[in-house]
Design a protein around this motif. Structure first.
Motif, PDB file in Angstrom:
ATOM      1  N   LEU A  11       0.848  -1.175   0.000  1.00  0.00           N
ATOM      2  CA  LEU A  11       0.000   0.000   0.000  1.00  0.00           C
ATOM      3  C   LEU A  11       0.892   1.236   0.000  1.00  0.00           C
ATOM      4  O   LEU A  11       1.950   1.242   0.617  1.00  0.00           O
ATOM      5  CB  LEU A  11      -0.893   0.047   1.253  1.00  0.00           C
ATOM      6  CG  LEU A  11      -2.163  -0.793   1.227  1.00  0.00           C
ATOM      7  CD1 LEU A  11      -2.864  -0.654   2.567  1.00  0.00           C
ATOM      8  CD2 LEU A  11      -3.092  -0.361   0.115  1.00  0.00           C
ATOM      9  N   LEU A 162      -9.816   2.466  -3.725  1.00  0.00           N
ATOM     10  CA  LEU A 162      -8.561   3.202  -3.776  1.00  0.00           C
ATOM     11  C   LEU A 162      -8.496   4.209  -4.910  1.00  0.00           C
ATOM     12  O   LEU A 162      -7.619   5.073  -4.915  1.00  0.00           O
ATOM     13  CB  LEU A 162      -7.396   2.214  -3.884  1.00  0.00           C
ATOM     14  CG  LEU A 162      -7.342   1.189  -2.748  1.00  0.00           C
ATOM     15  CD1 LEU A 162      -6.259   0.150  -3.013  1.00  0.00           C
ATOM     16  CD2 LEU A 162      -7.128   1.869  -1.406  1.00  0.00           C
ATOM     17  N   ASN A 205      -4.817  -6.331  -5.767  1.00  0.00           N
ATOM     18  CA  ASN A 205      -5.307  -4.996  -5.455  1.00  0.00           C
ATOM     19  C   ASN A 205      -5.261  -4.108  -6.688  1.00  0.00           C
ATOM     20  O   ASN A 205      -4.293  -4.117  -7.448  1.00  0.00           O
ATOM     21  CB  ASN A 205      -4.451  -4.351  -4.363  1.00  0.00           C
ATOM     22  CG  ASN A 205      -4.583  -5.044  -3.031  1.00  0.00           C
ATOM     23  OD1 ASN A 205      -5.587  -5.695  -2.751  1.00  0.00           O
ATOM     24  ND2 ASN A 205      -3.565  -4.912  -2.196  1.00  0.00           N
ATOM     25  N   TYR A 207      -5.088  -0.283  -7.842  1.00  0.00           N
ATOM     26  CA  TYR A 207      -4.704   0.985  -7.241  1.00  0.00           C
ATOM     27  C   TYR A 207      -5.086   2.213  -8.063  1.00  0.00           C
ATOM     28  O   TYR A 207      -5.216   3.302  -7.499  1.00  0.00           O
ATOM     29  CB  TYR A 207      -3.188   1.014  -7.000  1.00  0.00           C
ATOM     30  CG  TYR A 207      -2.715   0.065  -5.934  1.00  0.00           C
ATOM     31  CD1 TYR A 207      -3.394  -0.049  -4.721  1.00  0.00           C
ATOM     32  CD2 TYR A 207      -1.580  -0.714  -6.124  1.00  0.00           C
ATOM     33  CE1 TYR A 207      -2.958  -0.912  -3.740  1.00  0.00           C
ATOM     34  CE2 TYR A 207      -1.128  -1.580  -5.139  1.00  0.00           C
ATOM     35  CZ  TYR A 207      -1.825  -1.674  -3.950  1.00  0.00           C
ATOM     36  OH  TYR A 207      -1.392  -2.535  -2.971  1.00  0.00           O
ATOM     37  N   GLU A 221      -1.195  -4.176  -7.945  1.00  0.00           N
ATOM     38  CA  GLU A 221      -0.016  -4.782  -7.332  1.00  0.00           C
ATOM     39  C   GLU A 221       0.609  -5.822  -8.262  1.00  0.00           C
ATOM     40  O   GLU A 221      -0.010  -6.309  -9.204  1.00  0.00           O
ATOM     41  CB  GLU A 221      -0.370  -5.390  -5.977  1.00  0.00           C
ATOM     42  CG  GLU A 221      -1.311  -6.571  -6.012  1.00  0.00           C
ATOM     43  CD  GLU A 221      -1.505  -7.190  -4.635  1.00  0.00           C
ATOM     44  OE1 GLU A 221      -0.534  -7.247  -3.854  1.00  0.00           O
ATOM     45  OE2 GLU A 221      -2.639  -7.628  -4.343  1.00  0.00           O
ATOM     46  N   SER A 245       4.585  -3.125  -7.631  1.00  0.00           N
ATOM     47  CA  SER A 245       3.252  -2.525  -7.691  1.00  0.00           C
ATOM     48  C   SER A 245       3.258  -1.184  -8.413  1.00  0.00           C
ATOM     49  O   SER A 245       4.162  -0.369  -8.245  1.00  0.00           O
ATOM     50  CB  SER A 245       2.685  -2.340  -6.283  1.00  0.00           C
ATOM     51  OG  SER A 245       2.396  -3.594  -5.703  1.00  0.00           O
ATOM     52  N   PHE A 247       1.102   2.279  -8.577  1.00  0.00           N
ATOM     53  CA  PHE A 247       0.155   2.993  -7.730  1.00  0.00           C
ATOM     54  C   PHE A 247      -0.770   3.927  -8.500  1.00  0.00           C
ATOM     55  O   PHE A 247      -1.779   4.382  -7.962  1.00  0.00           O
ATOM     56  CB  PHE A 247       0.906   3.805  -6.672  1.00  0.00           C
ATOM     57  CG  PHE A 247       1.604   2.947  -5.652  1.00  0.00           C
ATOM     58  CD1 PHE A 247       1.084   1.729  -5.279  1.00  0.00           C
ATOM     59  CD2 PHE A 247       2.776   3.378  -5.054  1.00  0.00           C
ATOM     60  CE1 PHE A 247       1.713   0.936  -4.338  1.00  0.00           C
ATOM     61  CE2 PHE A 247       3.420   2.597  -4.106  1.00  0.00           C
ATOM     62  CZ  PHE A 247       2.891   1.370  -3.744  1.00  0.00           C
TER      63      PHE A 247
END
Length: 360
Positions: A11, A162, A205, A207, A221, A245, A247
């Motif tokens: 994260l 997110l 995930n 993002y 990710e 990852s 973002f």
């Protein structure tokens, strides 16, 4: 661990800090109660952790921890707090015009504003989102989808959104932890689970989501890169140039796109994701935000406060001589030409003169 959302999974640092600052982290307040508890009005709101900022016409709208939404009508010189019906951290915000906008955040919250961010209504939360996923799964014949939906309901509203992307007042997406994605065709009056439309079998995930040219991209990710070339009806996985990852994304109407993430890694594509080339950022810290200035300059920002600028639609970047004095989680070009950053210490203005002269 919050439900099955493990904090050991990657994260952004500012977002992780916001998770830990939530009242629900220490269980001082029942987590579900935060979905119906209005954000506290505070004189210190402008110094709170902020995670995203955007334009609503000539207004700036910033969102962050504990449901805080700040508004500025003077390009970030002064800020005031808006009324928000929830107390969960908000992670992303977008306005499609001066009035209509959405924000998303922890516990599956989706908020909507029709007055430039002055006030907000809750369109959805994690409880309702889980029920939508379960209802859809029961109509299909996919045992994995049904099992995932049942787990989503059992876990409760612990999955954060997110990022979000709206192409207009009606069509939008919200993406988040463990592959969670919802889609609306009516401005959020109704939301539909969209996980089946993604090639994301590991439920990685998600993002960031942005448009570039005629395509729509999602990053996540483990180097996840997804692209839709059919107006968001389906997303196919692209061969990724990077295993860490991503973002976020920054795209242009002509199809250039930059994907950025951990340890200063960023990649540029000039053909809507067909081929990617690395960008030399000369950074070892995570890249956390991006935007474009009115003069066409592309901006990348890091969690350490570095600001990078590009004059050739994202292909090459140079460091600006005007770094922020704090970690950057979000960045936007203000109406007066300055750059406004948000992060751990609230909003910060950076002089546009330094930016326009940095690479010329």
């Amino acid at each position: 661990m919050i439900g099955k959302f493990s904090l050991t999974r990657t994260l952004p640092a500012a977002l992780l800090l916001a998770v830990m600052l939530m009242p629900g982290w220490a269980m001082a307040t029942p987590r579900v109660a935060l979905l119906d508890q209005a954000a506290l009005q505070s004189a210190k709101a402008a110094h709170s952790v902020l995670l995203a900022v955007t334009r609503a016409g000539e207004r700036l709208v910033a969102v962050g921890e504990r449901g805080i939404v700040l508004l500025s009508d003077d390009s970030g010189v002064s800020w005031r707090q808006a009324k928000v019906p929830v107390s969960v951290s908000l992670t992303a915000v977008q306005f499609v015009d001066a009035q209509e906008g959405w924000a998303v955040g922890h516990m599956g919250v989706i908020l909507h504003s029709t007055d430039g961010g002055e006030s907000w209504t809750k369109q959805l939360d994690g409880v309702a989102a889980a029920q939508l996923a379960l209802a859809q799964a029961r109509e299909g014949d996919d045992p994995k989808a049904l099992k995932d939906a049942e787990r989503l309901v059992a876990d409760g509203p612990d999955k954060p959104f997110l990022d979000l992307y709206f192409s207009d007042r009606r069509t939008g997406y919200a993406v988040g932890a463990y592959g969670l994605i919802l889609h609306t065709r009516d401005g959020g009056s109704h939301w539909q689970p969209w996980m089946r439309q993604l090639e994301n079998p590991e439920d990685l995930n998600l993002y960031g989501i942005r448009a570039a040219g005629s395509a729509l991209f999602i990053v996540g990710e483990r180097g996840l890169l997804l692209r839709s070339q059919d107006n968001g009806h389906s997303f196919q996985a692209l061969e990724s140039p990077y295993e860490g990852s991503f973002f976020g994304l920054q795209g242009s109407s002509t199809g250039e796109v930059v994907a950025f993430g951990l340890r200063g890694n960023a990649y540029w594509s000039g053909d809507q994701g067909g081929r990617w080339q690395p960008i030399d950022t000369d950074l070892e810290v995570a890249l956390s935000a991006a935007t474009r200035l009115a003069d066409g300059t592309w901006v990348l920002a890091s969690q350490a406060g570095d600001v990078l600028l590009s004059l050739d639609p994202g292909r090459h970047f140079r460091r600006s001589p005007a770094p922020a004095a704090t970690s950057i989680a979000g960045v936007v070009a203000a109406p007066d030409g300055s750059l406004v950053c948000v992060g751990l210490n609230g909003p910060t203005r950076l002089d546009h003169v330094l930016f326009s002269s940095a690479q010329r």
